[in-house]
Design a protein around this motif. Structure first.
Motif, PDB file in Angstrom:
ATOM      1  N   VAL A  86      43.266  51.694  35.301  1.00  0.00           N
ATOM      2  CA  VAL A  86      42.737  50.911  36.416  1.00  0.00           C
ATOM      3  C   VAL A  86      41.216  50.892  36.403  1.00  0.00           C
ATOM      4  O   VAL A  86      40.581  49.847  36.573  1.00  0.00           O
ATOM      5  CB  VAL A  86      43.260  51.466  37.753  1.00  0.00           C
ATOM      6  CG1 VAL A  86      42.566  50.784  38.931  1.00  0.00           C
ATOM      7  CG2 VAL A  86      44.770  51.277  37.858  1.00  0.00           C
ATOM      8  N   VAL A  87      40.588  52.062  36.180  1.00  0.00           N
ATOM      9  CA  VAL A  87      39.128  52.140  36.136  1.00  0.00           C
ATOM     10  C   VAL A  87      38.585  51.277  35.003  1.00  0.00           C
ATOM     11  O   VAL A  87      37.613  50.533  35.177  1.00  0.00           O
ATOM     12  CB  VAL A  87      38.683  53.608  35.959  1.00  0.00           C
ATOM     13  CG1 VAL A  87      37.186  53.690  35.649  1.00  0.00           C
ATOM     14  CG2 VAL A  87      38.996  54.411  37.215  1.00  0.00           C
ATOM     15  N   SER A  88      39.217  51.366  33.850  1.00  0.00           N
ATOM     16  CA  SER A  88      38.775  50.576  32.700  1.00  0.00           C
ATOM     17  C   SER A  88      38.869  49.084  32.986  1.00  0.00           C
ATOM     18  O   SER A  88      37.949  48.312  32.683  1.00  0.00           O
ATOM     19  CB  SER A  88      39.615  50.931  31.476  1.00  0.00           C
ATOM     20  OG  SER A  88      39.254  50.122  30.371  1.00  0.00           O
ATOM     21  N   ALA A  89      39.986  48.673  33.599  1.00  0.00           N
ATOM     22  CA  ALA A  89      40.176  47.247  33.896  1.00  0.00           C
ATOM     23  C   ALA A  89      39.139  46.751  34.894  1.00  0.00           C
ATOM     24  O   ALA A  89      38.542  45.673  34.710  1.00  0.00           O
ATOM     25  CB  ALA A  89      41.588  47.023  34.436  1.00  0.00           C
ATOM     26  N   MET A  90      38.886  47.518  35.948  1.00  0.00           N
ATOM     27  CA  MET A  90      37.896  47.103  36.949  1.00  0.00           C
ATOM     28  C   MET A  90      36.502  47.058  36.355  1.00  0.00           C
ATOM     29  O   MET A  90      35.688  46.196  36.700  1.00  0.00           O
ATOM     30  CB  MET A  90      37.948  48.052  38.143  1.00  0.00           C
ATOM     31  CG  MET A  90      39.230  47.966  38.959  1.00  0.00           C
ATOM     32  SD  MET A  90      39.293  49.204  40.277  1.00  0.00           S
ATOM     33  CE  MET A  90      37.927  48.706  41.304  1.00  0.00           C
ATOM     34  N   ASN A  91      36.208  47.993  35.445  1.00  0.00           N
ATOM     35  CA  ASN A  91      34.902  48.005  34.811  1.00  0.00           C
ATOM     36  C   ASN A  91      34.726  46.800  33.891  1.00  0.00           C
ATOM     37  O   ASN A  91      33.676  46.154  33.878  1.00  0.00           O
ATOM     38  CB  ASN A  91      34.721  49.318  34.046  1.00  0.00           C
ATOM     39  CG  ASN A  91      33.265  49.599  33.702  1.00  0.00           C
ATOM     40  OD1 ASN A  91      32.391  49.408  34.544  1.00  0.00           O
ATOM     41  ND2 ASN A  91      33.012  50.034  32.488  1.00  0.00           N
ATOM     42  N   SER A  94      47.064  42.467  34.292  1.00  0.00           N
ATOM     43  CA  SER A  94      47.374  41.039  34.157  1.00  0.00           C
ATOM     44  C   SER A  94      46.294  40.173  34.803  1.00  0.00           C
ATOM     45  O   SER A  94      45.946  39.096  34.281  1.00  0.00           O
ATOM     46  CB  SER A  94      48.746  40.723  34.762  1.00  0.00           C
ATOM     47  OG  SER A  94      48.744  40.926  36.161  1.00  0.00           O
ATOM     48  N   GLN A  95      45.760  40.634  35.936  1.00  0.00           N
ATOM     49  CA  GLN A  95      44.702  39.872  36.597  1.00  0.00           C
ATOM     50  C   GLN A  95      43.456  39.785  35.717  1.00  0.00           C
ATOM     51  O   GLN A  95      42.854  38.711  35.567  1.00  0.00           O
ATOM     52  CB  GLN A  95      44.351  40.529  37.942  1.00  0.00           C
ATOM     53  CG  GLN A  95      45.453  40.495  38.971  1.00  0.00           C
ATOM     54  CD  GLN A  95      45.847  39.087  39.345  1.00  0.00           C
ATOM     55  OE1 GLN A  95      45.064  38.340  39.929  1.00  0.00           O
ATOM     56  NE2 GLN A  95      47.068  38.699  38.994  1.00  0.00           N
ATOM     57  N   VAL A  96      43.082  40.916  35.139  1.00  0.00           N
ATOM     58  CA  VAL A  96      41.896  40.935  34.277  1.00  0.00           C
ATOM     59  C   VAL A  96      42.142  40.085  33.031  1.00  0.00           C
ATOM     60  O   VAL A  96      41.265  39.326  32.589  1.00  0.00           O
ATOM     61  CB  VAL A  96      41.521  42.380  33.899  1.00  0.00           C
ATOM     62  CG1 VAL A  96      40.341  42.391  32.926  1.00  0.00           C
ATOM     63  CG2 VAL A  96      41.172  43.185  35.153  1.00  0.00           C
ATOM     64  N   ASP A  97      43.325  40.187  32.458  1.00  0.00           N
ATOM     65  CA  ASP A  97      43.655  39.388  31.272  1.00  0.00           C
ATOM     66  C   ASP A  97      43.620  37.898  31.572  1.00  0.00           C
ATOM     67  O   ASP A  97      43.354  37.084  30.672  1.00  0.00           O
ATOM     68  CB  ASP A  97      45.036  39.779  30.741  1.00  0.00           C
ATOM     69  CG  ASP A  97      45.054  41.171  30.130  1.00  0.00           C
ATOM     70  OD1 ASP A  97      43.965  41.693  29.809  1.00  0.00           O
ATOM     71  OD2 ASP A  97      46.156  41.738  29.981  1.00  0.00           O
ATOM     72  N   ASN A  98      43.881  37.542  32.831  1.00  0.00           N
ATOM     73  CA  ASN A  98      43.869  36.134  33.222  1.00  0.00           C
ATOM     74  C   ASN A  98      42.491  35.659  33.667  1.00  0.00           C
ATOM     75  O   ASN A  98      42.346  34.538  34.175  1.00  0.00           O
ATOM     76  CB  ASN A  98      44.879  35.882  34.351  1.00  0.00           C
ATOM     77  CG  ASN A  98      46.306  35.964  33.867  1.00  0.00           C
ATOM     78  OD1 ASN A  98      46.600  35.656  32.713  1.00  0.00           O
ATOM     79  ND2 ASN A  98      47.222  36.374  34.745  1.00  0.00           N
ATOM     80  N   GLY A  99      41.480  36.516  33.495  1.00  0.00           N
ATOM     81  CA  GLY A  99      40.115  36.104  33.791  1.00  0.00           C
ATOM     82  C   GLY A  99      39.659  36.354  35.207  1.00  0.00           C
ATOM     83  O   GLY A  99      38.564  35.926  35.591  1.00  0.00           O
ATOM     84  N   ILE A 100      40.476  37.038  36.012  1.00  0.00           N
ATOM     85  CA  ILE A 100      40.064  37.357  37.374  1.00  0.00           C
ATOM     86  C   ILE A 100      39.081  38.519  37.304  1.00  0.00           C
ATOM     87  O   ILE A 100      39.356  39.544  36.680  1.00  0.00           O
ATOM     88  CB  ILE A 100      41.278  37.758  38.252  1.00  0.00           C
ATOM     89  CG1 ILE A 100      42.359  36.674  38.171  1.00  0.00           C
ATOM     90  CG2 ILE A 100      40.847  38.006  39.691  1.00  0.00           C
ATOM     91  CD1 ILE A 100      41.911  35.324  38.667  1.00  0.00           C
ATOM     92  N   ALA A 101      37.928  38.385  37.943  1.00  0.00           N
ATOM     93  CA  ALA A 101      36.874  39.394  37.797  1.00  0.00           C
ATOM     94  C   ALA A 101      36.062  39.510  39.078  1.00  0.00           C
ATOM     95  O   ALA A 101      36.251  38.757  40.038  1.00  0.00           O
ATOM     96  CB  ALA A 101      35.965  39.044  36.624  1.00  0.00           C
ATOM     97  N   GLY A 102      35.146  40.476  39.075  1.00  0.00           N
ATOM     98  CA  GLY A 102      34.206  40.633  40.180  1.00  0.00           C
ATOM     99  C   GLY A 102      34.875  40.806  41.538  1.00  0.00           C
ATOM    100  O   GLY A 102      35.907  41.455  41.678  1.00  0.00           O
ATOM    101  N   ASP A 103      34.259  40.198  42.550  1.00  0.00           N
ATOM    102  CA  ASP A 103      34.784  40.281  43.910  1.00  0.00           C
ATOM    103  C   ASP A 103      36.203  39.746  44.005  1.00  0.00           C
ATOM    104  O   ASP A 103      37.023  40.265  44.778  1.00  0.00           O
ATOM    105  CB  ASP A 103      33.892  39.490  44.868  1.00  0.00           C
ATOM    106  CG  ASP A 103      32.566  40.179  45.148  1.00  0.00           C
ATOM    107  OD1 ASP A 103      32.422  41.347  44.753  1.00  0.00           O
ATOM    108  OD2 ASP A 103      31.683  39.551  45.763  1.00  0.00           O
TER     109      ASP A 103
END
Length: 247
Positions: A53-58, A93-102
């Motif tokens: 989770v930390v890695s994905a958020m970073n 999955s969210q990060v892989d789909n390009g969802i980022a930041g806020d």
């Protein structure tokens, strides 16, 4: 082994993306590893899932204030019996789909609502006060993850223990009431509540430590230390003040 894994988690907090750093986020940036360390210390949190989770958020460049606000509540999703990996899969999955930041922070906050948490403030995260790492996990999370043993014997014993202590000579009634209120407000399980109250006269009647006792407990609760964690802190303080070990 866990210390090594935790060091890897903290290393993941080094900037890897294009987040435009705001000098106003300095306190939150300092708080990030402390918050992660506090979450890693929560009983039952799988280190591998937390690393994920930390890695994905970073990787998704979640700003420090939002990162800290989200990670504080993550234990409710990671501590599942039997182990539930849906939350980690969702974040990936969210990060892989390009969802980022806020946007990612809001998405994770909404996902955490399905685990019973509704207090996350992404739009205006609370100010970060760096005292020590134990400030970061909110009381509502600790209470939710701390199973309360509804032992009827302990429940019955709670008022009896308070009544017995209140009748002892030199025990200040007002301070005893404040102690009971603090323990109740901190979700201390009944069996531990009884033990803390049983041993409290030894502190109350001590002219050196008595005046410090209730303020000490209240300060811990105000810092967010509740449930079994508060019990451990009081046990340690009891021993410091010469009271036998509380079980």
């Amino acid at each position: 082994m866990k210390k090594i894994a935790l060091a890897l988690v903290v290393a993941l907090l080094l900037p890897v993306g294009a987040y435009a750093f705001d000098p106003g986020d300095l306190a939150a940036l300092v708080a990030m590893p402390l918050a992660v360390a506090a979450v890693a210390d929560v009983s039952g949190v799988p280190t591998s899932d937390l690393v994920n989770v930390v890695s994905a958020m970073n990787r998704a460049n979640v700003p420090p204030p939002q990162f800290v606000e989200v990670i504080r509540y993550v234990p409710v999703a990671l501590v599942e019996q039997p182990r539930d990996t849906q939350f980690v899969t969702y974040v990936d999955s969210q990060v892989d789909n390009g969802i980022a930041g806020d946007e990612l922070a809001y998405g994770i906050a909404n996902q955490l609502q399905t685990y019973g948490v509704r207090d996350i403030n992404i739009s205006n995260p609370p100010d970060i006060v760096v005292i020590d790492r134990y400030n970061y996990v909110p009381p509502v999370v600790i209470a939710q993850l701390s199973p309360v043993s509804w032992d009827p014997v302990s429940l019955v014993a709670m008022p009896l223990a308070v009544a017995a202590v209140s009748q002892l000579t030199n025990v200040p009634t007002n301070q005893l009431v404040q102690l009971v209120a603090a323990l109740n407000g901190a979700y201390v399980p009944p069996a531990q509540f009884v033990e803390i109250v049983r041993y409290s006269p030894a502190v109350f009647v001590d002219t050196n430590y008595g005046p410090q006792f209730v303020p000490f407990v209240t300060m811990q609760v105000n810092r967010g230390i509740v449930g079994p964690q508060l019990v451990s802190v009081i046990q340690d303080q009891y021993q410091t003040w010469g009271v036998p070990e509380v079980h």
